[in-house]
Design an enzyme around this catalytic site. Structure first.
Site: not given
Ligand code: PGA
Length: 253
Positions: A9-11, A96, A98, A168, A174, A214, A235-236
Protein backbone atom coordinates in the site's frame (compact mmCIF):
# COMPACT_ATOMS: atom_id res chain seq x y z
CA UNK A 1 -7.25 -23.90 -0.53
CA UNK A 2 -6.67 -20.28 0.40
CA UNK A 3 -4.07 -18.16 -1.35
CA UNK A 4 -1.38 -15.94 0.09
CA UNK A 5 -1.56 -12.24 -0.82
CA UNK A 6 1.49 -10.03 -0.30
CA UNK A 7 0.46 -6.43 -0.96
CA UNK A 8 2.08 -3.01 -0.99
CA UNK A 9 0.00 0.00 0.00
CA UNK A 10 2.01 2.94 -1.29
CA UNK A 11 -0.37 5.47 0.30
CA UNK A 12 0.27 9.10 -0.80
CA UNK A 13 3.87 8.43 -1.77
CA UNK A 14 5.74 8.38 -5.11
CA UNK A 15 4.92 10.72 -7.98
CA UNK A 16 3.73 8.99 -11.16
CA UNK A 17 7.29 9.07 -12.57
CA UNK A 18 8.73 7.63 -9.35
CA UNK A 19 5.98 5.02 -9.18
CA UNK A 20 6.69 3.93 -12.74
CA UNK A 21 10.43 3.59 -12.06
CA UNK A 22 9.83 1.65 -8.84
CA UNK A 23 7.25 -0.62 -10.48
CA UNK A 24 9.62 -1.40 -13.36
CA UNK A 25 12.37 -2.35 -10.91
CA UNK A 26 9.99 -4.45 -8.83
CA UNK A 27 8.64 -6.12 -11.97
CA UNK A 28 12.20 -7.10 -12.92
CA UNK A 29 12.60 -8.73 -9.48
CA UNK A 30 9.27 -10.55 -9.53
CA UNK A 31 8.93 -12.52 -12.70
CA UNK A 32 7.66 -15.69 -11.12
CA UNK A 33 6.04 -16.67 -7.86
CA UNK A 34 4.96 -19.81 -6.09
CA UNK A 35 1.64 -21.10 -7.39
CA UNK A 36 -0.21 -20.23 -4.18
CA UNK A 37 1.14 -16.67 -3.81
CA UNK A 38 -0.24 -13.44 -5.25
CA UNK A 39 1.53 -10.07 -5.10
CA UNK A 40 -0.32 -6.79 -5.44
CA UNK A 41 0.73 -3.15 -5.37
CA UNK A 42 -1.63 -0.25 -4.75
CA UNK A 43 -0.22 3.06 -6.01
CA UNK A 44 -2.05 6.40 -5.81
CA UNK A 45 -4.77 7.00 -8.41
CA UNK A 46 -2.53 9.32 -10.47
CA UNK A 47 0.03 6.55 -10.96
CA UNK A 48 -2.25 3.62 -11.80
CA UNK A 49 -1.90 3.84 -15.58
CA UNK A 50 1.91 4.01 -15.43
CA UNK A 51 2.16 1.16 -12.96
CA UNK A 52 -0.21 -0.97 -15.02
CA UNK A 53 2.18 -0.65 -17.97
CA UNK A 54 5.25 -1.31 -15.83
CA UNK A 55 3.95 -4.60 -14.42
CA UNK A 56 2.45 -5.93 -17.66
CA UNK A 57 3.58 -9.47 -18.33
CA UNK A 58 4.54 -10.11 -14.69
CA UNK A 59 2.42 -11.83 -12.02
CA UNK A 60 2.13 -8.56 -10.04
CA UNK A 61 -1.48 -7.44 -9.69
CA UNK A 62 -2.79 -3.90 -9.51
CA UNK A 63 -4.73 -2.47 -6.59
CA UNK A 64 -6.27 0.89 -5.72
CA UNK A 65 -6.38 2.48 -2.27
CA UNK A 66 -9.99 3.64 -2.27
CA UNK A 67 -13.06 3.98 -4.46
CA UNK A 68 -16.31 5.92 -4.44
CA UNK A 69 -19.53 4.04 -3.71
CA UNK A 70 -21.53 5.63 -6.53
CA UNK A 71 -21.69 4.69 -10.20
CA UNK A 72 -20.68 8.13 -11.54
CA UNK A 73 -21.69 11.78 -11.51
CA UNK A 74 -21.18 14.95 -9.53
CA UNK A 75 -18.68 13.75 -6.90
CA UNK A 76 -15.77 16.14 -7.31
CA UNK A 77 -12.42 14.58 -6.53
CA UNK A 78 -13.69 11.00 -6.43
CA UNK A 79 -12.79 7.93 -8.50
CA UNK A 80 -15.29 5.29 -9.62
CA UNK A 81 -15.15 1.51 -9.90
CA UNK A 82 -15.45 1.67 -13.70
CA UNK A 83 -12.44 4.01 -13.86
CA UNK A 84 -10.40 1.54 -11.82
CA UNK A 85 -11.53 -1.40 -13.96
CA UNK A 86 -10.62 0.50 -17.11
CA UNK A 87 -7.07 0.86 -15.74
CA UNK A 88 -6.70 -2.86 -15.07
CA UNK A 89 -7.24 -2.66 -11.32
CA UNK A 90 -8.17 -5.98 -9.70
CA UNK A 91 -8.12 -5.20 -5.95
CA UNK A 92 -9.37 -2.20 -4.02
CA UNK A 93 -8.32 -1.46 -0.44
CA UNK A 94 -11.38 -0.32 1.52
CA UNK A 95 -11.79 0.87 5.09
CA UNK A 96 -8.11 1.46 5.77
CA UNK A 97 -7.71 2.98 9.24
CA UNK A 98 -6.43 6.20 7.65
CA UNK A 99 -9.72 6.44 5.71
CA UNK A 100 -11.68 5.65 8.86
CA UNK A 101 -9.78 8.03 11.16
CA UNK A 102 -8.83 10.97 8.91
CA UNK A 103 -11.77 10.92 6.47
CA UNK A 104 -14.36 9.64 8.95
CA UNK A 105 -15.47 6.65 6.88
CA UNK A 106 -17.77 4.47 8.97
CA UNK A 107 -18.73 0.81 8.66
CA UNK A 108 -21.94 1.67 6.78
CA UNK A 109 -20.09 3.59 4.06
CA UNK A 110 -17.35 0.98 3.87
CA UNK A 111 -20.03 -1.72 3.49
CA UNK A 112 -21.57 0.21 0.57
CA UNK A 113 -18.15 0.37 -1.07
CA UNK A 114 -17.47 -3.34 -0.47
CA UNK A 115 -20.80 -4.33 -2.05
CA UNK A 116 -20.35 -1.92 -4.94
CA UNK A 117 -16.82 -3.20 -5.63
CA UNK A 118 -18.06 -6.81 -5.64
CA UNK A 119 -20.96 -5.98 -7.94
CA UNK A 120 -18.46 -4.42 -10.34
CA UNK A 121 -16.07 -7.38 -10.25
CA UNK A 122 -13.34 -5.76 -8.13
CA UNK A 123 -11.88 -7.65 -5.16
CA UNK A 124 -12.20 -5.62 -1.96
CA UNK A 125 -9.47 -5.78 0.66
CA UNK A 126 -11.52 -4.90 3.74
CA UNK A 127 -9.28 -3.44 6.45
CA UNK A 128 -10.18 -3.85 10.10
CA UNK A 129 -8.30 -3.37 13.36
CA UNK A 130 -8.41 -1.90 16.83
CA UNK A 131 -6.87 1.26 18.30
CA UNK A 132 -4.40 1.04 21.18
CA UNK A 133 -7.01 2.02 23.81
CA UNK A 134 -9.27 -0.77 22.56
CA UNK A 135 -6.51 -3.36 22.77
CA UNK A 136 -5.61 -2.16 26.25
CA UNK A 137 -9.27 -2.32 27.29
CA UNK A 138 -9.39 -5.94 26.09
CA UNK A 139 -12.08 -5.34 23.46
CA UNK A 140 -10.10 -6.17 20.29
CA UNK A 141 -12.31 -9.17 19.44
CA UNK A 142 -15.49 -7.06 19.84
CA UNK A 143 -14.08 -4.29 17.63
CA UNK A 144 -13.12 -6.61 14.77
CA UNK A 145 -16.42 -8.49 15.10
CA UNK A 146 -18.40 -5.28 14.64
CA UNK A 147 -16.20 -4.16 11.74
CA UNK A 148 -16.65 -7.54 10.04
CA UNK A 149 -20.39 -7.85 10.69
CA UNK A 150 -21.13 -4.31 9.54
CA UNK A 151 -18.51 -4.15 6.79
CA UNK A 152 -19.71 -7.45 5.27
CA UNK A 153 -23.46 -6.86 5.78
CA UNK A 154 -25.40 -8.42 2.87
CA UNK A 155 -22.24 -9.84 1.29
CA UNK A 156 -23.09 -13.41 0.29
CA UNK A 157 -21.10 -16.56 0.98
CA UNK A 158 -20.41 -16.89 -2.75
CA UNK A 159 -19.10 -13.32 -2.92
CA UNK A 160 -16.68 -14.04 -0.06
CA UNK A 161 -14.51 -15.91 -2.58
CA UNK A 162 -13.52 -12.46 -3.87
CA UNK A 163 -13.08 -10.71 -0.52
CA UNK A 164 -9.75 -10.31 1.28
CA UNK A 165 -9.63 -9.25 4.94
CA UNK A 166 -6.67 -7.22 6.20
CA UNK A 167 -6.23 -7.18 9.97
CA UNK A 168 -4.22 -4.09 10.84
CA UNK A 169 -3.97 -3.10 14.51
CA UNK A 170 -3.94 0.70 14.26
CA UNK A 171 -1.22 0.97 16.92
CA UNK A 172 1.12 -1.06 14.70
CA UNK A 173 0.68 0.98 11.51
CA UNK A 174 3.72 3.07 10.64
CA UNK A 175 4.98 2.87 14.22
CA UNK A 176 7.56 0.10 13.96
CA UNK A 177 5.55 -1.76 16.63
CA UNK A 178 4.55 -4.99 14.94
CA UNK A 179 2.20 -7.26 16.80
CA UNK A 180 4.21 -10.33 17.71
CA UNK A 181 3.33 -13.30 15.50
CA UNK A 182 1.51 -14.84 18.49
CA UNK A 183 -0.56 -11.71 19.23
CA UNK A 184 -1.42 -11.33 15.55
CA UNK A 185 -2.30 -15.02 15.24
CA UNK A 186 -4.67 -14.85 18.22
CA UNK A 187 -6.69 -12.09 16.56
CA UNK A 188 -6.52 -13.85 13.19
CA UNK A 189 -7.98 -16.92 14.88
CA UNK A 190 -10.79 -14.72 16.29
CA UNK A 191 -11.39 -13.34 12.79
CA UNK A 192 -11.56 -16.86 11.32
CA UNK A 193 -14.09 -17.80 14.03
CA UNK A 194 -16.21 -14.71 13.33
CA UNK A 195 -16.17 -15.53 9.60
CA UNK A 196 -17.13 -19.13 10.44
CA UNK A 197 -20.14 -17.87 12.40
CA UNK A 198 -21.13 -15.60 9.54
CA UNK A 199 -20.51 -17.92 6.58
CA UNK A 200 -19.74 -21.43 7.80
CA UNK A 201 -16.40 -23.21 8.14
CA UNK A 202 -15.82 -23.99 4.49
CA UNK A 203 -16.14 -20.37 3.33
CA UNK A 204 -14.18 -19.05 6.33
CA UNK A 205 -11.31 -21.48 5.71
CA UNK A 206 -10.85 -20.13 2.19
CA UNK A 207 -10.78 -16.40 3.00
CA UNK A 208 -7.34 -14.80 2.76
CA UNK A 209 -6.71 -12.81 5.96
CA UNK A 210 -3.70 -10.51 5.72
CA UNK A 211 -1.80 -8.97 8.61
CA UNK A 212 -0.68 -5.35 8.37
CA UNK A 213 1.25 -3.00 10.64
CA UNK A 214 5.02 -2.51 10.42
CA UNK A 215 5.56 -5.66 8.37
CA UNK A 216 9.19 -5.80 7.19
CA UNK A 217 11.58 -8.18 5.50
CA UNK A 218 12.84 -9.02 9.00
CA UNK A 219 9.51 -10.15 10.49
CA UNK A 220 7.56 -11.38 7.49
CA UNK A 221 8.63 -15.03 7.64
CA UNK A 222 7.63 -15.44 11.28
CA UNK A 223 4.30 -13.72 10.72
CA UNK A 224 3.59 -15.85 7.65
CA UNK A 225 4.42 -19.01 9.60
CA UNK A 226 1.23 -18.54 11.62
CA UNK A 227 -1.66 -20.77 10.69
CA UNK A 228 -4.24 -18.04 10.15
CA UNK A 229 -2.02 -15.35 8.60
CA UNK A 230 -2.33 -15.56 4.83
CA UNK A 231 -0.51 -12.48 3.66
CA UNK A 232 0.64 -8.99 4.45
CA UNK A 233 -0.55 -5.48 3.72
CA UNK A 234 2.63 -3.46 3.78
CA UNK A 235 3.03 0.32 3.94
CA UNK A 236 6.51 1.69 4.68
CA UNK A 237 8.49 -1.39 3.64
CA UNK A 238 6.64 -1.61 0.32
CA UNK A 239 8.40 1.62 -0.71
CA UNK A 240 11.83 -0.02 -0.51
CA UNK A 241 12.76 -2.30 -3.37
CA UNK A 242 14.90 -4.98 -1.74
CA UNK A 243 12.76 -5.40 1.42
CA UNK A 244 9.50 -5.53 -0.52
CA UNK A 245 10.95 -8.05 -2.96
CA UNK A 246 11.90 -10.19 0.03
CA UNK A 247 8.43 -9.79 1.54
CA UNK A 248 6.81 -10.81 -1.76
CA UNK A 249 9.04 -13.88 -1.87
CA UNK A 250 8.76 -14.72 1.85
CA UNK A 251 10.19 -18.01 3.08
CA UNK A 252 7.61 -20.58 4.05
CA UNK A 253 8.84 -21.96 7.37
P1 PGA B 1 3.00 0.11 7.65
O1 PGA B 1 1.54 0.38 7.04
O2 PGA B 1 3.51 -1.15 7.03
O3 PGA B 1 3.81 1.32 7.26
O4 PGA B 1 2.84 -0.02 9.12
C1 PGA B 1 0.63 -0.67 6.85
C2 PGA B 1 -0.68 -0.16 6.28
O5 PGA B 1 -1.11 0.94 6.65
O6 PGA B 1 -1.31 -0.83 5.43
Amino acid sequence: MRRYLMAGNWKMNLTPSEAKKFALELAANIKDLDKDVDVMIAPNFASLAYVKEAIAGTPIKLGAQNMNDNEKGAYTGEVSADMLLDLGVEYVILGHSERRDIYKEDNALINKKVKFALAKGLKPVLCIGEHLEEREAGVTADVVKKQLEEGLKDVSAAEMANVVIAYEPVWAIGTGKTATPEIAEATHQDIRNILTNLYGAEVAENVTVQYGGSVSDANVDNLMAQKNIDGALVGGASLKLAPFTKIAKFEKV
